[in-house]
Enzyme design. Structure first.
Site, PDB file in Angstrom:
ATOM      1  N   CYS A 121     -41.633  -8.494 -35.949  1.00 57.70           N
ATOM      2  CA  CYS A 121     -42.772  -9.070 -36.977  1.00 57.70           C
ATOM      3  C   CYS A 121     -42.220 -10.088 -37.774  1.00 57.70           C
ATOM      4  CB  CYS A 121     -43.670  -8.237 -37.553  1.00 57.70           C
ATOM      5  SG  CYS A 121     -42.907  -7.163 -38.825  1.00 57.70           S
ATOM      6  N   CYS A 194     -46.723  -9.610 -34.063  1.00 60.99           N
ATOM      7  CA  CYS A 194     -47.353 -10.684 -34.651  1.00 60.99           C
ATOM      8  C   CYS A 194     -47.385 -12.326 -34.115  1.00 60.99           C
ATOM      9  CB  CYS A 194     -47.177 -10.880 -36.335  1.00 60.99           C
ATOM     10  SG  CYS A 194     -45.822 -11.820 -36.805  1.00 60.99           S
ATOM     11  N   CYS A 201     -39.851 -16.536 -31.481  1.00 60.14           N
ATOM     12  CA  CYS A 201     -38.867 -15.671 -31.040  1.00 60.14           C
ATOM     13  C   CYS A 201     -37.878 -16.244 -29.847  1.00 60.14           C
ATOM     14  CB  CYS A 201     -39.801 -14.636 -30.003  1.00 60.14           C
ATOM     15  SG  CYS A 201     -38.792 -13.063 -29.354  1.00 60.14           S
TER      16      CYS A 201
END
Length: 256
Positions: A121, A194, A201
């Site tokens: 997150c 999230c 990412c």
């Protein structure tokens, strides 16, 4: 002699009629793996966006799919599946034919081999450390779970409190970590929690399964007593999803 009608002579459950359409079944299959946006679903199904949106609307009306605005881009919407409700509906549909067809397999059956899961997150201060602790505890240690954030912050007091009060887990030793801490490590699953962190990412070695759970941030900046109910809701949602994750891991073939 009169013939008594059998329950099977009645119409199929509404859930089966709704899910049986080929496009809707493919949408359910995709959303069972990960929360996704319309454009992503359109690409994966190879169908026009208006058709995908139409069938998503049908699934939403039937309360099989839920929608939430992206916290990364408010113009986008993420769709997700309520796997627990679907499980109840499938069990009821089987039971309508025969009591023996009701689902009975325990969700948290241990995986056949140890699995590594990375939860991500933004701050690594609320959602991902809670997910890490729950995955370890609810798998009986069969899941080696770790967590990180794109912009690490100290553990939120409500994350510590909710894990202790709801699940008897102690997060006091948690130290928030950046994504780079695991950049060269291999995982079975990389799960973003999230919408913002999903956008940044990185790729991880070992070709892990990448999954997105679009969960709102319970740390809204309001006083802790105000946001604590949000932490309770988030923890409960994480626990539900992690139970299904453990079931998916248990379904994998054992290592040779």
């Amino acid at each position: 002699m009169s013939v008594q009608p059998h329950p099977a002579d009645s119409a199929p459950p509404e859930f089966l009629q709704l899910a049986a359409h080929p496009v809707r079944w493919r949408l359910l299959t995709e959303l069972a793996r990960s929360d996704r946006g319309v454009s992503e679903l359109t690409q994966r199904l190879g169908e026009p966006q208006n058709l995908v949106s139409y069938h998503l609307g049908k699934l939403r009306d039937g309360r099989l799919v839920a929608a939430r605005r992206s916290s990364a881009d408010r113009r986008d919407t993420y769709y997700g599946l309520d796997l627990a409700r679907l499980g109840d509906l499938l069990s009821a549909a089987g039971g309508a034919l025969h009591p023996g067809l009701r689902l009975s397999r325990p969700l948290r059956e241990a995986p056949p081999r140890r699995a590594r899961v990375l939860f991500l997150c933004t701050g690594n201060s609320a959602r991902s450390p809670m997910a890490e602790a729950l995955a370890r505890a609810r798998s009986g240690g069969a899941v080696e779970a770790v967590s990180a954030g794109s912009h690490p912050r100290p553990l939120h007091p409500n994350a510590l409190r909710v894990m202790r009060e709801m699940y008897g887990l102690d997060l006091a030793a948690h130290a928030s970590k950046p994504l780079q801490a695991y950049a060269d490590q291999s995982f079975d699953y990389v799960i973003s929690l999230c919408d913002r962190v999903r956008e940044v990412c990185p790729e991880f070695p070992g070709d892990p399964q990448t999954v997105h759970w679009s969960l709102p941030n319970p740390a809204t900046g309001e006083p802790d007593e105000v946001t604590y109910p949000l932490f309770q809701e988030t923890a409960a949602e994480l626990a539900r999803r992690i139970d299904f994750l453990i079931a998916a891991l248990a379904d994998r073939a054992p290592a040779a």
